[in-house]
Scaffold this motif. Structure first.
Motif, short mmCIF file in Angstrom:
data_model
loop_
_atom_site.label_atom_id
_atom_site.label_comp_id
_atom_site.label_asym_id
_atom_site.label_seq_id
_atom_site.Cartn_x
_atom_site.Cartn_y
_atom_site.Cartn_z
N ASN A 133 -0.75 8.75 3.74
CA ASN A 133 -0.32 7.66 3.42
C ASN A 133 -0.21 7.49 1.88
OD1 ASN A 133 0.74 4.89 2.85
ND2 ASN A 133 0.56 4.56 5.04
N ARG A 134 0.82 7.77 1.10
CA ARG A 134 1.05 7.68 -0.27
C ARG A 134 0.77 6.22 -0.80
NH1 ARG A 134 6.01 9.50 -3.15
NH2 ARG A 134 7.19 8.43 -1.34
N VAL A 135 0.92 5.15 -0.09
CA VAL A 135 0.89 3.73 -0.66
C VAL A 135 -0.83 3.61 -0.52
CG1 VAL A 135 1.33 1.24 -0.17
CG2 VAL A 135 3.12 3.12 0.26
N ASN A 136 -1.22 3.81 0.61
CA ASN A 136 -2.79 3.56 0.60
C ASN A 136 -3.67 4.39 -0.31
OD1 ASN A 136 -2.04 1.95 3.06
ND2 ASN A 136 -2.82 3.30 4.52
N SER A 190 -1.10 -2.53 3.57
CA SER A 190 -1.80 -2.47 2.20
C SER A 190 -1.20 -3.24 0.87
CB SER A 190 -1.61 -0.79 1.74
OG SER A 190 -2.38 -0.16 2.54
N SER A 227 9.99 3.08 -1.10
CA SER A 227 10.65 4.40 -1.06
C SER A 227 10.08 5.19 0.06
CB SER A 227 10.29 5.17 -2.57
OG SER A 227 9.09 5.54 -2.36
N ASP A 228 8.75 5.04 0.22
CA ASP A 228 8.22 5.72 1.19
C ASP A 228 8.58 5.16 2.69
OD1 ASP A 228 4.83 6.18 2.76
OD2 ASP A 228 6.03 7.51 1.29
N LEU A 258 6.81 2.08 -4.40
CA LEU A 258 6.29 3.24 -3.94
C LEU A 258 6.31 2.95 -2.35
CD1 LEU A 258 4.90 6.16 -3.77
CD2 LEU A 258 2.65 5.17 -3.93
N PHE A 259 6.07 1.85 -1.91
CA PHE A 259 6.17 1.25 -0.44
C PHE A 259 7.44 1.45 0.02
CE2 PHE A 259 5.63 -0.71 3.50
CZ PHE A 259 6.32 -1.73 3.67
N GLN A 289 -5.14 -8.90 -3.64
CA GLN A 289 -6.26 -7.89 -3.70
C GLN A 289 -5.32 -6.58 -5.01
OE1 GLN A 289 -9.20 -7.09 -3.15
NE2 GLN A 289 -9.53 -8.94 -1.33
N LEU A 290 -4.17 -6.63 -4.65
CA LEU A 290 -3.27 -5.54 -5.54
C LEU A 290 -3.43 -6.19 -6.93
CD1 LEU A 290 -0.36 -4.51 -3.50
CD2 LEU A 290 -2.34 -3.29 -3.78
N GLU A 291 -3.18 -7.61 -6.66
CA GLU A 291 -2.86 -8.34 -8.11
C GLU A 291 -4.13 -8.10 -9.06
OE1 GLU A 291 -1.62 -12.10 -6.78
OE2 GLU A 291 0.19 -11.78 -7.59
N GLU A 342 4.59 -1.11 -9.11
CA GLU A 342 4.51 0.29 -8.78
C GLU A 342 4.30 0.67 -7.28
OE1 GLU A 342 3.21 1.72 -13.34
OE2 GLU A 342 1.75 2.14 -11.50
N ILE A 343 3.19 -0.06 -6.92
CA ILE A 343 2.82 0.09 -5.30
C ILE A 343 3.95 -0.28 -4.77
CG2 ILE A 343 1.10 -0.68 -3.58
CD1 ILE A 343 -0.11 1.01 -5.33
N LYS A 396 -1.72 -19.36 -11.30
CA LYS A 396 -2.40 -18.24 -10.55
C LYS A 396 -3.81 -18.48 -10.47
CE LYS A 396 -3.54 -13.44 -10.41
NZ LYS A 396 -3.42 -11.98 -10.77
N HIS A 432 2.66 3.56 13.09
CA HIS A 432 1.08 3.61 12.34
C HIS A 432 1.31 3.59 11.13
CE1 HIS A 432 -3.20 4.16 12.19
NE2 HIS A 432 -2.89 5.27 11.39
N GLN A 433 1.89 4.59 10.49
CA GLN A 433 2.10 4.78 9.07
C GLN A 433 2.60 3.64 8.46
OE1 GLN A 433 2.59 7.33 6.74
NE2 GLN A 433 1.01 8.70 7.66
N GLY A 441 0.43 0.63 8.44
CA GLY A 441 -0.46 0.98 7.40
C GLY A 441 -0.03 0.42 6.15
N SER A 442 1.15 1.03 5.74
CA SER A 442 1.35 0.66 4.56
C SER A 442 1.83 -0.66 4.00
CB SER A 442 2.55 1.55 3.84
OG SER A 442 2.87 2.83 4.61
N ARG A 445 -2.56 5.15 -3.12
CA ARG A 445 -2.55 4.65 -4.53
C ARG A 445 -3.47 3.69 -4.70
NH1 ARG A 445 1.15 3.99 -8.59
NH2 ARG A 445 2.98 5.32 -8.29
N VAL A 446 -3.48 2.67 -3.50
CA VAL A 446 -4.17 1.62 -3.85
C VAL A 446 -5.80 1.89 -3.66
CG1 VAL A 446 -4.66 -0.69 -2.45
CG2 VAL A 446 -2.50 0.05 -2.41
N PHE A 499 0.82 -2.39 -12.09
CA PHE A 499 0.28 -1.69 -10.92
C PHE A 499 0.90 -2.28 -9.40
CE2 PHE A 499 -2.71 0.79 -8.56
CZ PHE A 499 -3.25 -0.10 -7.38
#
Lengths: 358, 154
Positions: free
Chosen positions: A249-252, B99, B63-64, B60-61, B41-43, B56-57, A79, B91-92, B95-96, A254-255, B53
């Motif tokens: 937006n729950r994802v956004n 992300s 299920s959302d 969440l994505f 960025q998430l990593e 989890e994200i 990585k 749009h939602q 967006g996710s 959380r991030v 993390f």
């Protein structure tokens, strides 16, 4: 120089779980497997392990192994190549780490060493400040040590500490912490700590960013994959602050929360304009609010307008009972910053119109 | 020599192979365009305080977005088509997806929104199939990747 291995025990040294005598684990810890594993590994690598030992003098272990060059791809696939991304501007700087816990201090030292910084670990603040001749460039202090004030150092006014007669630049004092409240941060700054805290768990890139801000060292910093540029500024800006993040937006959500936490902020989340209003009922302790604009039911503009209306009403009321800071009037105005994916010129004006700050 | 020690050693060599496999799987997700910078960025936000993390994200994505997919499907069945509503949902969704760095999913979403703006119901329906497909493919690939990664944490 060590205690050495008694002659009678030397034959069994590589046997699993055998220690020279029972008291070894009491004095030095361990389960007695280390050498057996080492022997296995060495033999698997086509070598042999040996030792010479004399009681009361010590032991010397040596081994041979047959190694071959590794394929070039292996490193590239990993990585993150270990040394490439870190800035070199700190090489040669000297730091004193004030920490009473050796293992924790070892971790801190590791990260600083990765940046080329020379580290000395000292277990009390008073001692650290007393050693003038070390002339460190920075002194990193573990927050718990400072807060416990064991050696009376909590009340130490750092600015008042002056070396006897010599002129040299006073080192920057920086706190190390896993978490910090706004109040603690203010106290720290008043005593003389830098206005940024190095947050843990430590990551070399974040440490570099903080140091860059505090020391102003090295204009040229390598563009690491992490958010090094501007992040040191954000660190000092957001550290210890209470932040409300609003996004349906729950994802956004959380991030955003995850990212802000990295800078030491204390985050609260809300997933609608309505929820935000409830949390921003006066009085509240939020320092800033990040608000998504496009939300169903109540969008960011509407929510902001309502918040401003509440604040204006509260500010119009007479002063009694409201907290004042040094006799000044405290007006309610929580900074609200818009978050949006579609940034259009017209939208920016609309933000300002409804009372947002940016 | 103790057998359990030998097992311990061979485990170390297997772990090294696992690490290589994980790295390769991850790299191909980027090389084949399934993921973009945002995933990195998430990593970067994952650390000892938040060790899972990324997973989890992503969870969440999924299920959302399942909810959003249902909403969009229902909206597509309505006649006449409410393009504004569709666009809001998308749009939602976009967006996710953005992300978590879901590159292909995001680009299909963009396409969908173009058809929405143009009032092209058929185009929307067709593109939505693509969206769902990319969404499902990425899910499978990420599940494989996380499973591998989890093995190395044990």
């Amino acid at each position: 120089m060590g205690i050495g291995i008694p002659l009678g025990a030397q034959e069994q040294v590589f046997t699993p779980f055998m220690q020279a005598d029972n008291s070894t684990s009491r004095n030095y810890g361990g389960t007695g497997i280390g050498l057996s594993i080492s022997k296995c590994l060495v033999e698997l690598m086509g070598g042999q392990i040996n030792f010479i030992s004399r009681p009361q003098v010590g032991s010397t272990f040596s081994f041979t192994a047959a190694l071959k060059r590794c394929e070039k791809n292996v490193i590239r696939d990993m990585k993150r190549p270990p040394s490439d991304d870190l800035p070199i501007a700190f090489k040669g700087l000297k730091a004193i780490v004030v920490d009473s816990k050796p293992v924790r201090a070892a971790v801190t030292r590791y990260h600083l060493k990765r940046l080329g910084i020379l580290v000395e670990v000292i277990s009390s603040i008073r001692m650290a400040l007393a050693i003038h001749e070390r002339q460190p460039d920075m002194i990193l202090v573990e927050k718990d040590l400072w807060m416990s004030g064991e050696d009376g150092s909590v009340n130490l006014r750092l600015q008042e500490w002056k070396p006897n007669g010599h002129t040299f630049k006073s080192p920057k004092m920086i706190l190390l912490a896993t978490s910090i409240t706004g109040a603690e941060f203010e106290n720290a700054k008043q005593v003389g700590f830098a206005d940024t805290v190095i947050m843990k768990p430590l990551r070399a890139s974040m440490v570099a960013a903080c140091l860059q801000q505090v020391l102003g060292a090295g204009k040229k910093m390598q563009q690491g994959k992490d958010m090094v540029n501007g992040s040191s500024f954000l660190n000092s800006l957001l550290c210890g602050k209470r932040i409300l993040v609003v996004d349906d937006n729950r994802v956004n959500l959380r991030v955003a929360a995850g990212a802000l936490k990295k800078f030491g902020a204390d985050i609260e989340c809300a997933d609608s304009g309505k929820a935000a209003l409830a949390l921003l009922q006066l009085p509240h302790d939020f320092d800033v609010c990040f608000m998504d604009i496009q939300m169903p039911e109540m969008d960011g503009f509407e929510a902001t307008r309502l918040i401003r209306r509440t604040e204006t009403k509260a500010n119009e009321q007479p002063m009694n009972g409201r907290s004042t800071v040094e006799g000044r009037e405290a007006k309610w105005h929580v900074p609200i910053l818009a978050m949006t994916a579609d940034v259009i010129h017209a939208t920016y004006d609309e933000c300002l119109k409804c009372g947002m700050d940016g | 020599m103790d057998k359990s020690l030998l097992n311990f050693i061979s485990q170390a060599y297997m772990d090294r192979n696992l690490q290589r496999q994980i790295a390769y799987t991850r790299k191909s997700l980027f090389d084949q365009g399934y993921l973009d910078e945002q995933f990195i960025q998430l990593e970067d936000l994952q650390d000892d305080a938040n060790p899972n993390f990324v997973e989890e994200i992503v969870t969440l994505f999924y299920s959302d977005s399942a909810r959003l997919i249902r909403n969009i499907e229902q909206a597509l069945e309505n006649n006449p088509t409410d393009f504004d509503r569709l666009d809001d949902f998308m749009h939602q969704f976009k967006g996710s997806s953005s992300s978590i760095g879901a590159k292909k999913v995001k680009s299909e979403c963009t396409q969908f929104r173009e058809y929405c703006k143009a009032g092209n119901a058929e185009g929307c329906i067709r593109t939505f199939q693509q969206v769902k497909q990319e969404h499902a493919t990425l899910r499978r690939k990420l599940e494989t990747y996380f499973q591998l990664a989890r093995q190395s944490d044990v």
